[in-house]
Motif scaffolding. Sequence first.
Motif, PDB file in Angstrom:
ATOM      1  N   CYS A 155      15.885  19.403   2.818  1.00 24.97           N
ATOM      2  CA  CYS A 155      14.737  20.051   3.457  1.00 24.97           C
ATOM      3  C   CYS A 155      15.171  21.034   4.539  1.00 24.97           C
ATOM      4  O   CYS A 155      14.707  22.167   4.578  1.00 24.97           O
ATOM      5  CB  CYS A 155      13.816  19.002   4.084  1.00 24.97           C
ATOM      6  N   ALA A 181       8.892  24.325   7.245  1.00 28.84           N
ATOM      7  CA  ALA A 181       8.779  22.869   7.275  1.00 28.84           C
ATOM      8  C   ALA A 181       7.306  22.474   7.291  1.00 28.84           C
ATOM      9  O   ALA A 181       6.459  23.225   7.782  1.00 28.84           O
ATOM     10  CB  ALA A 181       9.467  22.319   8.515  1.00 28.84           C
ATOM     11  N   CYS A 182       6.989  21.284   6.775  1.00 25.73           N
ATOM     12  CA  CYS A 182       5.614  20.782   6.829  1.00 25.73           C
ATOM     13  C   CYS A 182       5.155  20.699   8.285  1.00 25.73           C
ATOM     14  O   CYS A 182       5.961  20.544   9.197  1.00 25.73           O
ATOM     15  CB  CYS A 182       5.532  19.362   6.259  1.00 25.73           C
ATOM     16  N   ASN A 194      13.451  16.318   0.100  1.00 24.36           N
ATOM     17  CA  ASN A 194      13.293  17.650  -0.468  1.00 24.36           C
ATOM     18  C   ASN A 194      12.979  17.633  -1.960  1.00 24.36           C
ATOM     19  O   ASN A 194      12.377  18.553  -2.495  1.00 24.36           O
ATOM     20  CB  ASN A 194      14.544  18.482  -0.203  1.00 24.36           C
ATOM     21  N   CYS A 213       6.754  18.098  11.027  1.00 24.26           N
ATOM     22  CA  CYS A 213       8.057  17.668  10.499  1.00 24.26           C
ATOM     23  C   CYS A 213       9.014  17.243  11.614  1.00 24.26           C
ATOM     24  O   CYS A 213       9.350  18.026  12.499  1.00 24.26           O
ATOM     25  CB  CYS A 213       8.680  18.814   9.703  1.00 24.26           C
ATOM     26  N   PHE A 264      13.813  24.717   4.165  1.00 28.50           N
ATOM     27  CA  PHE A 264      12.693  25.251   4.961  1.00 28.50           C
ATOM     28  C   PHE A 264      13.137  26.290   5.990  1.00 28.50           C
ATOM     29  O   PHE A 264      12.358  27.154   6.383  1.00 28.50           O
ATOM     30  CB  PHE A 264      11.844  24.143   5.599  1.00 28.50           C
ATOM     31  N   CYS A 306       9.015  11.618   8.884  1.00 31.63           N
ATOM     32  CA  CYS A 306       8.562  12.613   7.904  1.00 31.63           C
ATOM     33  C   CYS A 306       7.120  12.290   7.518  1.00 31.63           C
ATOM     34  O   CYS A 306       6.873  11.312   6.814  1.00 31.63           O
ATOM     35  CB  CYS A 306       9.483  12.540   6.682  1.00 31.63           C
TER      36      CYS A 306
END
Lengths: 85, 306
Positions: free
Chosen positions: B54, B25-26, B140, B29, B58, B219
């Motif tokens: 997502c 994940a970023c 995503n 997140c 992820f 997000c």
Amino acid sequence: MSKPILITVGPGTSKVNKTGAWRTLMPVFKHDKCNDCRICVTVCPDACIFGQNNVYNANLDYCKGCGICAHECPVDDIEMVLEAK
Amino acid sequence: MAETTKKRKPKPPVTESLLTSGHRACAGCGESLGAKLVIDAAGPNTIVTTCTGCLEVFSTPYPESAWRVPWIHSLFENSSAVAAGVEAGLKALGKKEGINVIAQGGDGGTADIGIGCLSGMLERNHEVLYVCYDNEAYMNTGVQRSGLTPFDTHTTTSPSGKKSFGNQHPKKPLLEIVAAHNIPYATSATVGYPADLQLKVKKALKEKGATFIHLHVPCPLGWVYNTELTIEIARLAVQTGLFPLVEFKWGKVTRVRKITRERKPVEEYLKHQGRYRHLFASEEGKKEIKKIQAIADANIEKYGLV
Ligand SMILES: Cc1ncc(C[n+]2csc(CCOP(=O)(O)OP(=O)(O)O)c2C)c(N)n1
Ligand SMILES: [Mg+2]
């Protein structure tokens, strides 16, 4: 005979991904005013803060440096610093 | 000094989460944080199904998984149907006792493409907790608007510009739609209040029927804000009245989180986010902010939040 297709993977195997390499800012746990509330542990999206008895640290193999722990720490005991690599 | 301070029993050391490190994940997140809080509240005796999105991508880049519980993905729209099958299978084998079944999906997977499967699962009242991770767009695939994208939000398919202030549709009333199925428990929750969220997960898993959590998860990439603000922004959504925390039992409101003392104008929430930047750029934009304030005021009035 047809072979079975292996589509299952082991639990927690994501740990081969050392996502710490993504980081630009690094959390420094000052271990000064910590009140053992564990908010940093709770709010870490990467589940990489561990410790006990007022001494907590991020596992830098995985910490992406988002800074949520430092931002949410009620006693300001975590500092984000630019990491020299 | 040390002798006079009361000795507290030390907490046990922090243990590994059931959604562990190394997922992709970023940074910052909200969805990964939400999923971690949900599964750790549910505990190890849990089977999880997840929609495409997502969260699926992820957490399980083949051949790896960040999940430390049994987990399955099938399609974009059917985590609720798969979970219903898991539950029915466990019941047929006489093994359901002590095992939680959780289905999850994004806002697109839940409120748009998966709403048919979800409605079926709720109607049949399967003993499944469904968690909708609402990051208010199809993240995503690159931030396309969904039925849960709020009014006047910039996304790649509802761009703001000379002719538009972004998404022109109101946010779909997902929680009310779910609650109208007359299920034992349906609630909204947010990563902004982690303890409240984890309590609600435990509450839901005690019920002997279908339950639902509409979980607000900021997000940083799609909402365009600095990663450390995820929790603060989630809290502001509640404090402005834009994301009310409401619990339903059998279709009726039983509890709300009051915002009497912490109530803030919607600008406080919007100003941190690049997806609302266009609203601060002109006089017309400021008029649009009044419309968003009216949406918050209507929520506050409807649920008696002050
Ligand atoms: C039937 C189908 N249509 C489209 C896609 C492409 N797709 C994969 S993930 C995704 C977006 C998911 O959005 P959401 O459910 O909101 O979850 P998020 O990624 O935002 O967490 C889309 C459109 C797909 N996998 N299957
Ligand atoms: Mg989404």
